[in-house]
Design a protein around this motif. Sequence first.
Motif, short mmCIF file in Angstrom:
data_model
loop_
_atom_site.label_atom_id
_atom_site.label_comp_id
_atom_site.label_asym_id
_atom_site.label_seq_id
_atom_site.Cartn_x
_atom_site.Cartn_y
_atom_site.Cartn_z
N GLU A 63 0.93 -1.21 -0.04
CA GLU A 63 -0.01 -0.09 0.15
C GLU A 63 0.86 1.29 -0.07
O GLU A 63 0.73 2.24 -0.69
N GLU A 64 1.81 1.29 0.91
CA GLU A 64 2.82 2.27 0.78
C GLU A 64 3.56 2.62 -0.69
O GLU A 64 3.74 3.62 -0.79
N LYS A 65 3.71 1.35 -1.19
CA LYS A 65 4.54 1.60 -2.62
C LYS A 65 3.54 2.02 -3.43
O LYS A 65 3.93 2.96 -4.08
N LYS A 66 2.21 1.94 -3.36
CA LYS A 66 1.32 2.23 -4.44
C LYS A 66 1.04 3.78 -4.13
O LYS A 66 1.00 4.65 -5.11
N VAL A 67 1.08 4.37 -2.78
CA VAL A 67 0.95 5.90 -2.49
C VAL A 67 2.21 6.66 -2.96
O VAL A 67 2.02 7.44 -3.77
N LEU A 68 3.19 6.03 -2.92
CA LEU A 68 4.66 6.61 -3.55
C LEU A 68 4.70 6.75 -5.01
O LEU A 68 4.84 7.74 -5.59
N VAL A 69 4.11 5.57 -5.67
CA VAL A 69 4.02 5.63 -7.16
C VAL A 69 3.08 6.58 -7.61
O VAL A 69 3.34 7.27 -8.64
N ALA A 70 1.73 6.68 -6.88
CA ALA A 70 1.06 7.62 -7.36
C ALA A 70 1.28 9.11 -7.07
O ALA A 70 1.09 9.84 -7.82
N GLN A 71 2.16 9.37 -6.03
CA GLN A 71 2.65 10.77 -5.94
C GLN A 71 3.41 10.99 -6.90
O GLN A 71 3.59 12.15 -7.54
N MET A 72 4.34 9.91 -7.42
CA MET A 72 5.19 10.30 -8.74
C MET A 72 4.68 10.44 -10.17
O MET A 72 4.65 11.37 -10.94
N ASP A 73 3.36 9.85 -10.17
CA ASP A 73 2.39 9.98 -11.35
C ASP A 73 1.81 11.51 -11.52
O ASP A 73 1.66 11.91 -12.29
N ASN A 74 1.59 12.10 -10.15
CA ASN A 74 1.16 13.51 -10.00
C ASN A 74 2.40 14.52 -9.98
O ASN A 74 1.90 15.68 -9.95
N ASP A 75 3.58 13.98 -10.13
CA ASP A 75 4.70 15.04 -9.86
C ASP A 75 5.06 15.05 -11.52
O ASP A 75 5.54 14.27 -12.30
N PRO A 76 5.06 16.41 -11.94
CA PRO A 76 5.33 16.59 -13.50
C PRO A 76 6.68 16.21 -13.92
O PRO A 76 7.01 15.78 -15.06
N LYS A 77 7.87 16.19 -12.93
CA LYS A 77 9.13 15.88 -13.12
C LYS A 77 9.24 14.36 -12.96
O LYS A 77 10.30 13.89 -13.75
N MET A 78 8.35 13.55 -12.63
CA MET A 78 8.47 12.13 -12.45
C MET A 78 7.46 11.39 -13.31
O MET A 78 7.55 10.31 -13.66
N ALA A 79 6.45 12.02 -13.68
CA ALA A 79 5.19 11.27 -14.29
C ALA A 79 5.74 10.64 -15.77
O ALA A 79 5.00 9.33 -16.02
N GLY A 80 6.59 11.08 -16.24
CA GLY A 80 6.88 10.61 -17.58
C GLY A 80 7.99 9.45 -17.38
O GLY A 80 8.15 8.55 -18.41
N LYS A 81 8.40 8.90 -16.36
CA LYS A 81 9.04 7.97 -16.12
C LYS A 81 8.53 6.50 -16.34
O LYS A 81 7.37 6.42 -15.88
#
Length: 306
Positions: free
Chosen positions: A205-223
Amino acid sequence: MAFTAADVKTLREMTNVGMMDCKKALVETDGDMDKAVEWLREKGLAKAAKKAGRIAAEGMAYATVENGVGVAVEVNAETDFASKAPVFVDFVKDIAKTIAENDPADVEALKACKFHGSDLTVAETIPEKVMVIGENLQIRRFHRFGENTSVAYVHAGGKIGVLVNLIVEGGIDATQIGKDVAMQIAALNPRFWDKSDVSDDVLEEEKKVLVAQMDNDPKMAGKPAQVKEKIAAGKINKFYEENCLLQQSFVKDGSMSVEQYMNSAAKALGGSVKFVDAVRFEKGEGIEKKQEDFAAEVAAQMNMGK
């Protein structure tokens, strides 16, 4: 006039007073039900029973070590004022002694135990204390450590009670170490004691939250997703440091973790200390307090007079 067990039960249902007091009332009044009710009222027991329905969200969280036995207990009252009264504080401390002496399985079993220093049971003692204090009293929860070495800490006069259980080797006095760990628990209230206590479900669950945060970060979303998951896995140590007691940064010395502090302090004393378990009680935690609307209450009373 004789009376039966059914009469005792009926009197209890009528007054909400304990069985033993109901039996005594019927004995004193020769089985006359009406007189028994009046007897209970005169003794104040019926009044005390009525208080039992009122919300008790204040009180005291207490922890102590009695003859090597560690006890943490929460006893609730209705107001902070009553919680500070010496008679209430002494009552809580005697409840802790009763738990240490009897090792009851739960609160109901505790109520059947003889109250410390008395011939009465805890259940029989509570109404007496209610009459003296004038408020509803409830023994909410307790925990007992009968093995290893326990260290107790009470914060802010009973707002939080913490009991730490340790395995101590080398004949050292680990009281200060235990107190430091207890203070850490009181201050930061960790979700887990050790990273080994964290389940796979929580980690996922924690990993999902971290991935979701990256999805919403313009600098990380494209990775790529694989990269995000790898980064998330790498950040789990940060999760441990924030949520697990032994991996947390030690409040008194941020250069080391709590586990490192325990090992270092014990080694300096010539022994070793291992954390086993702990309990943290915060008074009123999770109890929904009644919100008083005094304006509405006054208005209602004025309308009643019309």
